[in-house]
Structure formats: structure tokens, C-alpha cells
Design a protein around this motif. Sequence first.
Motif, PDB file in Angstrom:
ATOM      1  N   ASP A 240       0.872  -1.172   0.000  1.00  0.00           N
ATOM      2  CA  ASP A 240       0.000   0.000   0.000  1.00  0.00           C
ATOM      3  C   ASP A 240       0.913   1.227   0.000  1.00  0.00           C
ATOM      4  OD1 ASP A 240      -1.732   2.065   0.422  1.00  0.00           O
ATOM      5  OD2 ASP A 240      -2.313   1.451   2.460  1.00  0.00           O
ATOM      6  N   TYR A 241       1.160   1.782  -1.168  1.00  0.00           N
ATOM      7  CA  TYR A 241       2.138   2.862  -1.293  1.00  0.00           C
ATOM      8  C   TYR A 241       1.631   4.186  -0.736  1.00  0.00           C
ATOM      9  CZ  TYR A 241       4.303  -0.626  -4.236  1.00  0.00           C
ATOM     10  OH  TYR A 241       4.854  -1.802  -4.694  1.00  0.00           O
ATOM     11  N   GLU A 242       0.339   4.237  -0.433  1.00  0.00           N
ATOM     12  CA  GLU A 242      -0.197   5.442   0.200  1.00  0.00           C
ATOM     13  C   GLU A 242      -0.005   5.406   1.709  1.00  0.00           C
ATOM     14  OE1 GLU A 242      -1.059   7.819  -1.846  1.00  0.00           O
ATOM     15  OE2 GLU A 242      -0.572   6.346  -3.400  1.00  0.00           O
ATOM     16  N   SER A 243       0.476   4.282   2.209  1.00  0.00           N
ATOM     17  CA  SER A 243       0.757   4.181   3.636  1.00  0.00           C
ATOM     18  C   SER A 243       1.808   5.209   4.021  1.00  0.00           C
ATOM     19  CB  SER A 243       1.271   2.775   3.959  1.00  0.00           C
ATOM     20  OG  SER A 243       1.892   2.745   5.232  1.00  0.00           O
ATOM     21  N   GLY A 244       1.653   5.809   5.187  1.00  0.00           N
ATOM     22  CA  GLY A 244       2.623   6.788   5.661  1.00  0.00           C
ATOM     23  C   GLY A 244       4.011   6.201   5.823  1.00  0.00           C
ATOM     24  N   THR A 245       4.121   4.881   5.857  1.00  0.00           N
ATOM     25  CA  THR A 245       5.418   4.221   6.002  1.00  0.00           C
ATOM     26  C   THR A 245       6.350   4.593   4.856  1.00  0.00           C
ATOM     27  OG1 THR A 245       4.359   2.372   7.124  1.00  0.00           O
ATOM     28  CG2 THR A 245       6.557   1.979   6.224  1.00  0.00           C
ATOM     29  N   PHE A 246       5.802   4.848   3.662  1.00  0.00           N
ATOM     30  CA  PHE A 246       6.621   5.134   2.490  1.00  0.00           C
ATOM     31  C   PHE A 246       6.815   6.637   2.261  1.00  0.00           C
ATOM     32  CE2 PHE A 246       4.747   0.967   1.688  1.00  0.00           C
ATOM     33  CZ  PHE A 246       5.870   0.238   1.308  1.00  0.00           C
ATOM     34  N   ALA A 247       6.434   7.464   3.216  1.00  0.00           N
ATOM     35  CA  ALA A 247       6.455   8.914   3.018  1.00  0.00           C
ATOM     36  C   ALA A 247       7.855   9.460   2.769  1.00  0.00           C
ATOM     37  CB  ALA A 247       5.831   9.612   4.227  1.00  0.00           C
ATOM     38  N   THR A 248       8.887   8.789   3.285  1.00  0.00           N
ATOM     39  CA  THR A 248      10.252   9.299   3.132  1.00  0.00           C
ATOM     40  C   THR A 248      10.943   8.746   1.888  1.00  0.00           C
ATOM     41  OG1 THR A 248      11.056   7.522   4.560  1.00  0.00           O
ATOM     42  CG2 THR A 248      10.563   9.641   5.606  1.00  0.00           C
ATOM     43  N   VAL A 249      10.241   7.938   1.102  1.00  0.00           N
ATOM     44  CA  VAL A 249      10.833   7.337  -0.104  1.00  0.00           C
ATOM     45  C   VAL A 249      10.395   8.136  -1.325  1.00  0.00           C
ATOM     46  CG1 VAL A 249      11.106   5.239  -1.466  1.00  0.00           C
ATOM     47  CG2 VAL A 249      10.725   5.080   1.012  1.00  0.00           C
ATOM     48  N   GLY A 277       5.972  -5.258   8.908  1.00  0.00           N
ATOM     49  CA  GLY A 277       5.075  -4.571   7.990  1.00  0.00           C
ATOM     50  C   GLY A 277       3.606  -4.836   8.200  1.00  0.00           C
ATOM     51  N   GLY A 278       3.254  -5.662   9.185  1.00  0.00           N
ATOM     52  CA  GLY A 278       1.847  -5.922   9.447  1.00  0.00           C
ATOM     53  C   GLY A 278       1.284  -5.147  10.610  1.00  0.00           C
ATOM     54  N   GLN A 279       2.151  -4.559  11.427  1.00  0.00           N
ATOM     55  CA  GLN A 279       1.719  -3.849  12.632  1.00  0.00           C
ATOM     56  C   GLN A 279       0.909  -2.604  12.257  1.00  0.00           C
ATOM     57  OE1 GLN A 279       4.692  -4.386  11.441  1.00  0.00           O
ATOM     58  NE2 GLN A 279       6.213  -2.867  12.015  1.00  0.00           N
ATOM     59  N   PRO A 280      -0.106  -2.262  13.044  1.00  0.00           N
ATOM     60  CA  PRO A 280      -1.018  -1.172  12.661  1.00  0.00           C
ATOM     61  C   PRO A 280      -0.329   0.149  12.354  1.00  0.00           C
ATOM     62  CG  PRO A 280      -1.951  -2.420  14.481  1.00  0.00           C
ATOM     63  CD  PRO A 280      -0.553  -2.946  14.284  1.00  0.00           C
ATOM     64  N   ASP A 281       0.731   0.497  13.090  1.00  0.00           N
ATOM     65  CA  ASP A 281       1.380   1.790  12.890  1.00  0.00           C
ATOM     66  C   ASP A 281       2.182   1.860  11.596  1.00  0.00           C
ATOM     67  OD1 ASP A 281       0.324   2.626  15.262  1.00  0.00           O
ATOM     68  OD2 ASP A 281       2.146   2.325  16.436  1.00  0.00           O
ATOM     69  N   ARG A 283       1.557  -0.525   8.757  1.00  0.00           N
ATOM     70  CA  ARG A 283       0.981  -1.588   7.933  1.00  0.00           C
ATOM     71  C   ARG A 283       1.153  -1.239   6.449  1.00  0.00           C
ATOM     72  NH1 ARG A 283      -4.277  -4.048  10.283  1.00  0.00           N
ATOM     73  NH2 ARG A 283      -2.633  -4.958  11.604  1.00  0.00           N
ATOM     74  N   VAL A 284       1.831  -2.129   5.734  1.00  0.00           N
ATOM     75  CA  VAL A 284       2.155  -1.840   4.339  1.00  0.00           C
ATOM     76  C   VAL A 284       1.365  -2.704   3.357  1.00  0.00           C
ATOM     77  CG1 VAL A 284       4.484  -1.038   4.899  1.00  0.00           C
ATOM     78  CG2 VAL A 284       4.108  -3.458   4.355  1.00  0.00           C
ATOM     79  N   TRP A 285       0.483  -3.559   3.860  1.00  0.00           N
ATOM     80  CA  TRP A 285      -0.359  -4.387   2.996  1.00  0.00           C
ATOM     81  C   TRP A 285      -1.817  -4.192   3.359  1.00  0.00           C
ATOM     82  CZ3 TRP A 285       3.856  -7.071   5.427  1.00  0.00           C
ATOM     83  CH2 TRP A 285       4.904  -7.410   4.543  1.00  0.00           C
ATOM     84  N   VAL A 314       2.288  -9.646  13.069  1.00  0.00           N
ATOM     85  CA  VAL A 314       2.609 -10.946  12.482  1.00  0.00           C
ATOM     86  C   VAL A 314       1.359 -11.829  12.413  1.00  0.00           C
ATOM     87  CG1 VAL A 314       4.043 -13.010  12.664  1.00  0.00           C
ATOM     88  CG2 VAL A 314       4.985 -10.780  13.320  1.00  0.00           C
ATOM     89  N   SER A 315       0.587 -11.864  13.494  1.00  0.00           N
ATOM     90  CA  SER A 315      -0.636 -12.679  13.498  1.00  0.00           C
ATOM     91  C   SER A 315      -1.636 -12.169  12.465  1.00  0.00           C
ATOM     92  CB  SER A 315      -1.269 -12.674  14.890  1.00  0.00           C
ATOM     93  OG  SER A 315      -0.433 -13.316  15.823  1.00  0.00           O
ATOM     94  N   TRP A 316      -1.686 -10.865  12.298  1.00  0.00           N
ATOM     95  CA  TRP A 316      -2.581 -10.287  11.279  1.00  0.00           C
ATOM     96  C   TRP A 316      -2.163 -10.748   9.887  1.00  0.00           C
ATOM     97  CZ3 TRP A 316      -1.646  -6.925   7.178  1.00  0.00           C
ATOM     98  CH2 TRP A 316      -2.795  -6.414   6.538  1.00  0.00           C
ATOM     99  N   ILE A 317      -0.864 -10.734   9.590  1.00  0.00           N
ATOM    100  CA  ILE A 317      -0.379 -11.214   8.291  1.00  0.00           C
ATOM    101  C   ILE A 317      -0.815 -12.662   8.083  1.00  0.00           C
ATOM    102  CG2 ILE A 317       1.687 -11.852   6.990  1.00  0.00           C
ATOM    103  CD1 ILE A 317       3.086  -9.417   8.254  1.00  0.00           C
TER     104      ILE A 317
END
Length: 446
Positions: A240-249, A277-281, A283-285, A314-317
Motif C-alpha cells: 500500500d504505497y499510500e501508507s505513511g510508512t513510504f512517506a520518506t521514499v 510490515g503488518g503492525q497497525p502503525d 501496515r504496508v499491505w 505478524v498474526s494479522w499477516i
Amino acid sequence: MKKRHIALAALGVLAVGAGTAAYVATPTVHEGAPGETPELGRFGDYTVGTSLLEMTLPDRVTFGALGMATGQTETGDRVLDVRLYYPAVERTGTGAVAYTHTMDPPDMEPVTLDYQGRALDGAEALAEGQFPLVIMSHGFNGWSTQFSNLAEHIASRGYVVASIDHADMKLEGTSDFVLSFSRVLASRSLDQRQVLAQILAASGEGAEGPFALIDPEQVGLIGYSMGGYGALATAGADYDYESGTFATVPGDALAPLRAVAGEDAGIDAVVAFAPWGGQPDNRVWSSETLSRITAPVLIVSGGQDDVSNHAEGVSWIFDQLTGTSRHMLVFREARHNIVGNAFAMPEDAPFRAIEFVSEPVWRQDRINGINQHFVAAFLDLHLKGDADKAAYLDVPTTDANAGTWETGFGEQLNGKFAGSDEPDHWRGFQKRWAAGLDLFSKKAGE
């Protein structure tokens, strides 16, 4: 600057069968039946050779600290080391390899980690045979031989293993951490894909050495932490490239990843140790993208993982992988370091080094033996079609402690493994030694 030298504690020197080199034994390595390691965690029948390759990955987009703000990028070659492990001819090579890595994080004196391997350096590959290929991918700021014990174990059971050294940018401070991690977000899956493609190309007609042994139709991928983050995308789960996780890329750095991450790279089995990458803060998928993976998956997690967040990440994944059959092995009370060599750490070692490679509750050598057991069963089942290995994964009780094994008063089992005669005990474990573990399983559609 002073270096602390950390060597693997030797419990003894044993001969590895007729004609092979001596090796330093740890508690996870045993000849024959005695010892605590589960059945499939024992070294296999093949002598293992190892060699180091340098691979050039072309047309890679990279960026610096300024690029995180401006979007500026550069394109060029990316050069990575890849260590091969493979079934080899006995009495060849220069002897058992000793692996060395120096940790040098900021504000800490360098610490050199040594681990005595069993693989024969530069040994001649077998002249015949076809073996599945397994790609290995380490975590953030890890290194290719951090899990050499697992790589050697897999190769000894009849696989060609390629362990990538992703050369993550060294950390000198907080700003470097953000830049280095941002680069990893954009590069892990691409590294895996390009290394795999080059190895498969080299294994074609006229291939020599270890490449000639590779069965290109059977490919496994093992990733730890950020290696697991990459592995799930390499197996077909786009981000999910709109995730804030990728904001610095920068967008241009994400473009090559976006072009391929939704495509399965031809992976037939995935092992993800503590995938990030599955944790709520962070989450990239989405549930939908994870459901696109069709290769069977084995997830291994610490029940108290506070990096990848076992409970919510991890359990969510695991739950979202509805497009395939999957298992999740959980080391109860373990945190994030649930794979890696059992390095001996001196009493005065910096805590930062101890924390990076060790578990606070579980012995690392015990973890390794259990990992080797389950990874062997999983890969043999899905890459070699060995249906007998399903019994090691289809455990009778989710909670290992709940397994039972009836024995007579005073009966001494002397390390006997649970087999078909003990249907209520985890297969391949000794009585009373399947403990502290959970193994969850779900079929495609569940």
C-alpha cells in the motif's frame, strides 16, 4: 579503536562422517540420535560447500538524505555479495569456513562476531543431481552469514542456498537510520528478485558448478524481519504505497518496486521469520494484497515480538494469507530475534550487540534446532513433494505442552523421537521436549 573479539564457544570437535572436515560442535549439532535437537534439525546426508559471489544489479534507483525531501534520485548499478551453499564433493575445498562480521553501530566500540561453520570453503559441487533453490534475505542492518547455521543445514539436506548480503547503509546517527531504513523499504524485494533472476539465468544450459545443480522449477524464499517484508512482496503481495510508512521514499525510487511487486517472482514456498510490515502503525499491505499469495507460507514468530508486533502485526499477516495454506510457529515469551547463529557473548559485551543477536528468554541454540526441524519439513514437503513431512507440520495439538506420550513406569526413552506410534505428541520431538511452542495452521480460503 579497540575491537572486542567474540568467538563461538566450542563444546568439542567432531568428525563429520568419513572423509569430511572437522567442525566445532554446538548443542544444536549431534551425530546420531542423542541430543536435544528435534529429528529434522539434524545435519543432512550431503557434504556442504560454500562460495562467495559478487552480483551486479543494474538500473537501480537510489537517493540520499536530500532526496527524501526533494524527491531527487540517481540510477546506477547496485553491487551485492551473495554466499552460496550447495551439496559438494567430500575432501575438496580449503576446509570448514569461519564466518566473521564486525558490528559497528554509533557510540559503540566495534564488536567482531565469529562463527565456525561446517561448510567447506570453495568445495567442488556435486557432478550430478537437481536440487531446489532457496534464497535467504536478512533483516535491517543484518548480514548474509548471520543465519549460516540454517543455510548450511538446508544445503546438507539437498538444496542450493543463496544468502544475500543487502549491504544496508551503516548507521551513524538518527538521520542515517531514517535514510537507511527508507532505502531498505524500496530495495528489499527488488534485491531478492534480481538476485533470483540472475541465479536462474546462470543455471540454464551449460551451467557449471553449483548453478548446474539448481532445479529452476522449485524455488523457496526465506526472509527475516525486513527480509520477510520483502519476501511477501516477492511472492506477489503488493504494498500500500499510500501508507505513511513510504512517506520518506521518493516516488521515482518506488516506481521500479511498484512495477513488479504485485507479480509473483516464481516462488514456490515462503518462510517468513518475524516479518515486518503488518503492525497497525506501519501496515504496508491490505487484506486483499496479502490474499494474492498462492505459495504455501511458514511464518515463525516470537509471542512477545515488540518489533514486528506479534499480536497485531505478524498474526494479522498470517490471518490475511487466505489465498494459500500456511502455518505459524510461535516461540512463546520470545521477542524478535527468533533466528540467527548462537554467538557466544563475553560478559563485557555492549548490551546493544547482545540485544541485536540474542533472545532474552530462549537459548539461541535451542531456537535454531527447532527452526531447522520445521524449515526442513516445510521445504521438503513443498519443494520436494515429500508427503511424509506433512506429519511434522500437522501437529495433534496447537499447544505443544498439551501433547501426550504414554510410557511405562521407569521407562527410559534416551532421546527417542515421536513417530507414528505417538500420534498425540509433536512428531520428531523427544518426550517432554515439545514445550513452549504453538503451531497454528490454516488452509487456503480460511
